[in-house]
Write a protein that holds these residues in place. Structure first.
Motif, PDB file in Angstrom:
ATOM      1  N   TYR A   1       6.912  15.189  -5.781  1.00 16.21           N
ATOM      2  CA  TYR A   1       6.828  14.850  -6.998  1.00 16.21           C
ATOM      3  C   TYR A   1       6.520  15.759  -8.110  1.00 16.21           C
ATOM      4  CZ  TYR A   1       2.213  13.836  -5.218  1.00 16.21           C
ATOM      5  OH  TYR A   1       0.971  14.249  -4.521  1.00 16.21           O
ATOM      6  N   GLN A   2       5.757  16.951  -7.596  1.00 16.93           N
ATOM      7  CA  GLN A   2       5.088  17.928  -8.739  1.00 16.93           C
ATOM      8  C   GLN A   2       6.477  18.673  -9.342  1.00 16.93           C
ATOM      9  OE1 GLN A   2       4.428  17.839  -5.615  1.00 16.93           O
ATOM     10  NE2 GLN A   2       2.398  17.917  -5.001  1.00 16.93           N
ATOM     11  N   LYS A   3       7.592  18.416  -8.815  1.00 15.47           N
ATOM     12  CA  LYS A   3       8.837  18.887  -9.310  1.00 15.47           C
ATOM     13  C   LYS A   3       9.697  18.088 -10.128  1.00 15.47           C
ATOM     14  CE  LYS A   3       9.183  21.493  -4.885  1.00 15.47           C
ATOM     15  NZ  LYS A   3      10.026  21.656  -3.791  1.00 15.47           N
TER      16      LYS A   3
ATOM     17  N   SER B   1       0.649  -1.101  -0.065  1.00 11.80           N
ATOM     18  CA  SER B   1      -0.130   0.050   0.013  1.00 11.80           C
ATOM     19  C   SER B   1       0.944   1.351  -0.080  1.00 11.80           C
ATOM     20  CB  SER B   1      -0.882   0.125   1.270  1.00 11.80           C
ATOM     21  OG  SER B   1      -0.220   0.258   2.387  1.00 11.80           O
ATOM     22  N   VAL B   2       0.401   2.057  -0.429  1.00  9.59           N
ATOM     23  CA  VAL B   2       1.092   3.716  -0.783  1.00  9.59           C
ATOM     24  C   VAL B   2       0.052   4.773  -0.234  1.00  9.59           C
ATOM     25  CG1 VAL B   2       2.434   2.900  -2.641  1.00  9.59           C
ATOM     26  CG2 VAL B   2       0.393   4.016  -2.910  1.00  9.59           C
ATOM     27  N   PRO B   3       0.448   5.808   0.417  1.00  6.56           N
ATOM     28  CA  PRO B   3      -0.370   7.138   0.298  1.00  6.56           C
ATOM     29  C   PRO B   3      -1.129   7.374  -0.782  1.00  6.56           C
ATOM     30  CG  PRO B   3       1.876   7.561   1.195  1.00  6.56           C
ATOM     31  CD  PRO B   3       2.100   6.215   0.550  1.00  6.56           C
ATOM     32  N   ILE B   4      -2.539   7.482  -0.748  1.00  4.92           N
ATOM     33  CA  ILE B   4      -3.384   7.987  -1.717  1.00  4.92           C
ATOM     34  C   ILE B   4      -2.789   9.173  -2.476  1.00  4.92           C
ATOM     35  CG2 ILE B   4      -5.654   8.724  -2.495  1.00  4.92           C
ATOM     36  CD1 ILE B   4      -6.707   7.100   0.005  1.00  4.92           C
ATOM     37  N   THR B   5      -2.242  10.128  -2.006  1.00  5.98           N
ATOM     38  CA  THR B   5      -1.702  11.346  -2.639  1.00  5.98           C
ATOM     39  C   THR B   5      -0.583  10.912  -3.357  1.00  5.98           C
ATOM     40  OG1 THR B   5      -0.510  11.773  -0.753  1.00  5.98           O
ATOM     41  CG2 THR B   5      -2.608  13.005  -0.819  1.00  5.98           C
ATOM     42  N   SER B   6       0.240   9.910  -3.253  1.00  2.00           N
ATOM     43  CA  SER B   6       1.322   9.550  -4.197  1.00  2.00           C
ATOM     44  C   SER B   6       0.894   8.894  -5.470  1.00  2.00           C
ATOM     45  CB  SER B   6       2.233   8.648  -3.592  1.00  2.00           C
ATOM     46  OG  SER B   6       1.647   7.512  -3.157  1.00  2.00           O
ATOM     47  N   VAL B   7      -0.250   8.565  -5.661  1.00  2.00           N
ATOM     48  CA  VAL B   7      -0.654   7.978  -6.920  1.00  2.00           C
ATOM     49  C   VAL B   7      -1.246   8.943  -8.023  1.00  2.00           C
ATOM     50  CG1 VAL B   7      -2.148   6.282  -8.199  1.00  2.00           C
ATOM     51  CG2 VAL B   7      -1.222   5.589  -5.878  1.00  2.00           C
ATOM     52  N   GLN B   8      -0.665   9.079  -9.203  1.00  2.00           N
ATOM     53  CA  GLN B   8      -1.106   9.981 -10.090  1.00  2.00           C
ATOM     54  C   GLN B   8      -1.893   9.315 -11.127  1.00  2.00           C
ATOM     55  OE1 GLN B   8      -0.117  13.360  -9.377  1.00  2.00           O
ATOM     56  NE2 GLN B   8       0.495  12.222  -7.282  1.00  2.00           N
ATOM     57  N   LYS B   9      -2.804  10.296 -11.596  1.00  4.89           N
ATOM     58  CA  LYS B   9      -3.738   9.575 -12.667  1.00  4.89           C
ATOM     59  C   LYS B   9      -3.373  10.350 -14.097  1.00  4.89           C
ATOM     60  CE  LYS B   9      -7.586   7.940 -11.908  1.00  4.89           C
ATOM     61  NZ  LYS B   9      -9.226   7.699 -11.425  1.00  4.89           N
ATOM     62  N   ARG B  10      -3.377   9.641 -15.377  1.00  7.81           N
ATOM     63  CA  ARG B  10      -3.020  10.492 -16.673  1.00  7.81           C
ATOM     64  C   ARG B  10      -4.420  10.323 -16.948  1.00  7.81           C
ATOM     65  NH1 ARG B  10       0.401   5.833 -16.689  1.00  7.81           N
ATOM     66  NH2 ARG B  10       2.666   6.277 -16.867  1.00  7.81           N
ATOM     67  N   GLY B  11      -4.618  11.304 -18.288  1.00  6.64           N
ATOM     68  CA  GLY B  11      -5.632  11.679 -18.687  1.00  6.64           C
ATOM     69  C   GLY B  11      -6.548  10.351 -19.528  1.00  6.64           C
ATOM     70  N   ASP B  12      -5.818   9.152 -19.675  1.00 10.18           N
ATOM     71  CA  ASP B  12      -6.434   8.189 -20.109  1.00 10.18           C
ATOM     72  C   ASP B  12      -7.093   7.135 -19.251  1.00 10.18           C
ATOM     73  OD1 ASP B  12      -4.136   7.133 -19.206  1.00 10.18           O
ATOM     74  OD2 ASP B  12      -3.547   6.307 -21.117  1.00 10.18           O
ATOM     75  N   GLY B  13      -6.884   7.781 -17.708  1.00 11.00           N
ATOM     76  CA  GLY B  13      -7.373   6.797 -16.632  1.00 11.00           C
ATOM     77  C   GLY B  13      -6.346   5.993 -16.040  1.00 11.00           C
ATOM     78  N   THR B  14      -5.144   5.894 -16.700  1.00 12.91           N
ATOM     79  CA  THR B  14      -4.145   4.918 -15.999  1.00 12.91           C
ATOM     80  C   THR B  14      -3.364   5.546 -14.927  1.00 12.91           C
ATOM     81  OG1 THR B  14      -2.479   5.575 -17.694  1.00 12.91           O
ATOM     82  CG2 THR B  14      -3.697   3.613 -18.466  1.00 12.91           C
TER      83      THR B  14
ATOM     84  N   PHE C   1      -0.073   6.094 -12.109  1.00  8.22           N
ATOM     85  CA  PHE C   1       1.453   5.965 -11.992  1.00  8.22           C
ATOM     86  C   PHE C   1       1.835   6.188 -10.714  1.00  8.22           C
ATOM     87  CE2 PHE C   1       1.098   9.883 -13.939  1.00  8.22           C
ATOM     88  CZ  PHE C   1       2.302  10.687 -13.524  1.00  8.22           C
ATOM     89  N   VAL C   2       3.015   5.885 -10.231  1.00 11.36           N
ATOM     90  CA  VAL C   2       3.598   6.423  -8.949  1.00 11.36           C
ATOM     91  C   VAL C   2       5.136   7.007  -9.492  1.00 11.36           C
ATOM     92  CG1 VAL C   2       2.212   5.373  -7.315  1.00 11.36           C
ATOM     93  CG2 VAL C   2       4.609   4.318  -8.265  1.00 11.36           C
ATOM     94  N   TRP C   3       5.802   7.871  -8.639  1.00  9.69           N
ATOM     95  CA  TRP C   3       7.340   8.055  -9.003  1.00  9.69           C
ATOM     96  C   TRP C   3       8.056   7.088  -8.232  1.00  9.69           C
ATOM     97  CZ3 TRP C   3       8.903  10.881 -12.972  1.00  9.69           C
ATOM     98  CH2 TRP C   3       8.052  11.519 -13.478  1.00  9.69           C
ATOM     99  N   THR C   4       9.005   6.360  -8.633  1.00  9.07           N
ATOM    100  CA  THR C   4       9.843   5.405  -8.364  1.00  9.07           C
ATOM    101  C   THR C   4      11.247   6.025  -7.981  1.00  9.07           C
ATOM    102  OG1 THR C   4      10.186   4.276  -9.992  1.00  9.07           O
ATOM    103  CG2 THR C   4       8.573   3.650  -8.508  1.00  9.07           C
ATOM    104  N   ILE C   5      12.116   5.771  -7.105  1.00  5.30           N
ATOM    105  CA  ILE C   5      13.601   6.060  -7.375  1.00  5.30           C
ATOM    106  C   ILE C   5      14.442   4.998  -7.411  1.00  5.30           C
ATOM    107  CG2 ILE C   5      15.400   7.351  -6.061  1.00  5.30           C
ATOM    108  CD1 ILE C   5      13.123   8.697  -4.493  1.00  5.30           C
ATOM    109  N   ASP C   6      15.374   5.057  -8.552  1.00  9.76           N
ATOM    110  CA  ASP C   6      16.268   3.636  -8.506  1.00  9.76           C
ATOM    111  C   ASP C   6      17.453   4.137  -7.602  1.00  9.76           C
ATOM    112  OD1 ASP C   6      18.101   5.812  -9.811  1.00  9.76           O
ATOM    113  OD2 ASP C   6      17.539   5.198 -12.144  1.00  9.76           O
TER     114      ASP C   6
END
Length: 376
Positions: free
Chosen positions: A365-367, A308-321, A323-328
Motif C-alpha cells: 500500500y506504500q506505493k 478484523s484485519v492485519p494491524i499493519t494494514s491500518v494507517q493513521k493520519r496526523g489528526d489521529g483518524t 484508514f485502510v486501502w480498499t480495492i473496488d
C-alpha cells in the motif's frame, strides 16, 4: 534565426513530448499488491493460540517371532495401505521348519497307509476265525490270537491317524511362522517412526514402526485455566497451517481434565478433517477460537460477526483518524475511513468502515495513491 532553424527546433520539441508521454504511460502500469478479502470467520474473532497437529491414532507394528531384519520396505512419512508389505526378517529357519513339518506329515501318512493295510489283514483273519469259532471247529487259543491281532492293528491305526493330525498341526504352525516373517500393515496411514532397520534383531512384540491415521487429525492447544470455561465441545474454531498453506474450520473439541502443574494450562484437542492428508503430525497451527459471548461490541456489531484485519494494514493520519486501502471492482485503490476495536494477536478489530466481502490491501500500500490501478 532563419525559418529552417525554427523548424528543426519544433521537430525536436515534438519528439521530446512524445518520449515524455511514453514514459508517463509506462509509469502508469498497475501496481502489484497483496490483498485479503474480509470475512466474519477470521482468526481475529475471540482468542488466538498456537497449536500442534497430532495424528488421530497411532498403531505400533511388530513381528510376532524372533529373527534378524532382512529388509524394511517403507520410509518415515510414506503413506501405506492396509495389507502392504512393510518389512521382512530372515526366513531361513522358518522355511526349514516348514520343510521338516512337511516331511513329518508325509512319514505319518505312510504309517497310516501301512497301519490300514495291517488292520485290513487282521480284520479279514478275524472274520474267518470267527466263522470257524462259531462252528466250534477252532481251538480257543487261535480265537484269542485273532482277537488280539485285530485289537493291536486297530490301536496302531489310531496312533498313526493321530500322528498325522499332529504333523499337520505342526505344519500349520510352521507355515504361520514363515508367514510371520513378512510384516504387513494392519491399517492404512502414514509411517510415523521406524525403530528397527536391516541387520538388527527383532523380538516378538518389539515395535518396528508406527502407522499414523491422518485421515482426520487433532490440533492440540494449551489453554489457560481461566479461559477453559468459555470453551465448549462446539466452540467455533479456525485453523491455519502455514507449512502447507492450509486454512479451514475446526470440528468438535475434546477438553483435557488434567492441568499442567507449571503453566496451569489445559490441553484441548480440535478435530479437523484432513482431506488429501495434507496436515501431518508435528506441524504448527494458528488457532482462532470464537469464545466471546454473544452481545454488542464497539460499533454495534455482535461478537460473532466482527471483522478484523492485519494491524499493519491500518494507517493513521496526523489528526489521529485511521484508514485502510480498499480495492473496488475495477481494481482501483481507495482510502476507507475506519474505527478500530481491540487487537488480538497480529490483527485488529474493525468496528465501522468496512463490510464483509470487501478486499483490502495488506502489502504494497506504500506505493499506491487514491485511484491507483493495482494487480494482486
Amino acid at each position: 534565426m532563419n525559418i529552417k532553424t525554427i523548424g528543426l527546433l519544433l521537430v525536436a520539441a515534438s519528439a521530446l513530448c512524445a518520449c515524455s508521454s511514453k514514459q508517463e504511460a509506462k509509469e502508469k502500469k498497475p501496481i502489484r499488491v497483496k490483498t485479503e478479502q474480509l470475512a466474519t470467520d477470521g482468526i481475529g474473532q475471540g482468542r488466538t493460540y498456537v497449536g500442534i497437529v497430532e495424528e488421530n491414532t497411532a498403531t505400533a507394528v511388530s513381528f510376532t517371532t524372533l529373527g534378524v531384519v532382512r529388509r524394511v520396505y517403507v520410509k518415515e512419512g510414506q503413506y501405506v495401505s492396509k495389507g502392504q508389505l512393510l518389512a521382512e526378517i530372515d526366513a531361513t529357519n522358518a522355511s526349514n521348519s516348514v520343510d521338516a513339518a512337511q516331511a513329518s506329515t508325509s512319514q505319518a501318512g505312510d504309517m497310516v497307509a501301512q497301519s490300514r493295510a495291517t488292520y485290513a489283514q487282521a480284520k479279514d483273519a478275524y472274520d474267518r476265525m470267527k466263522m470257524l469259532h462259531d462252528n466250534g471247529s477252532l481251538p480257543e487259543i487261535k480265537w484269542i490270537e485273532a482277537q488280539t491281532r485285530l485289537q493291536q492293528a486297530e490301536t496302531s491305526l489310531k496312533t498313526a491317524t493321530s500322528g498325522v493330525s499332529s504333523s499337520k498341526a505342526m505344519e500349520r504352525i510352521a507355515r504361520k511362522n514363515l508367514s510371520d516373517t513378512r510384516l504387513t500393515a494392519p491399517v492404512s496411514g502414514v509411517v510415523g517412526r521406524t525403530m528397527l532397520f536391516a541387520g538388527e534383531t527383532a523380538r516378538p512384540s518389539q515395535g518396528v514402526l508406527t502407522i499414523l491415521d491422518v485421515s482426520q487429525v487433532k490440533v492440540k492447544v494449551a489453554v489457560p485455566e481461566v479461559e477453559l470455561s468459555s470453551i465448549s465441545s462446539s466452540t467455533p474454531s479456525t485453523i491455519e497451517v502455514d507449512a502447507v498453506n492450509w486454512r479451514g474450520q475446526g470440528g468438535s473439541i475434546e477438553k483435557g481434565v488434567k492441568a499442567d502443574a507449571i503453566t496451569h494450562t489445559y490441553d484441548i484437542r480440535i478435530n479437523v478433517a484432513n482431506t488429501g492428508n495434507r496436515l501431518l503430525p508435528g506441524m504448527v497451527a494458528k488457532v482462532g477460537l470464537r469464545t466471546a459471548e454473544p452481545g454488542l461490541t464497539s460499533g454495534g456489531a455482535t461478537a460473532f460477526n466482527r471483522l478484523s484485519v492485519p494491524i499493519t494494514s491500518v494507517q493513521k493520519r496526523g489528526d489521529g483518524t485511521c484508514f485502510v486501502w480498499t480495492i473496488d471492482e475495477k481494481k482501483r485503490a481507495h482510502r476507507a475511513n475506519v474505527t478500530t476495536g481491540p487487537t488480538v494477536g497480529n490483527r485488529i478489530e474493525i468496528a465501522t468502515g468496512l463490510k464483509p466481502g470487501q478486499r483490502i490491501i495488506t502489502e504494497g500500500y506504500q506505493k499506491v495513491g487514491e485511484g491507483s490501478a493495482v494487480v494482486f
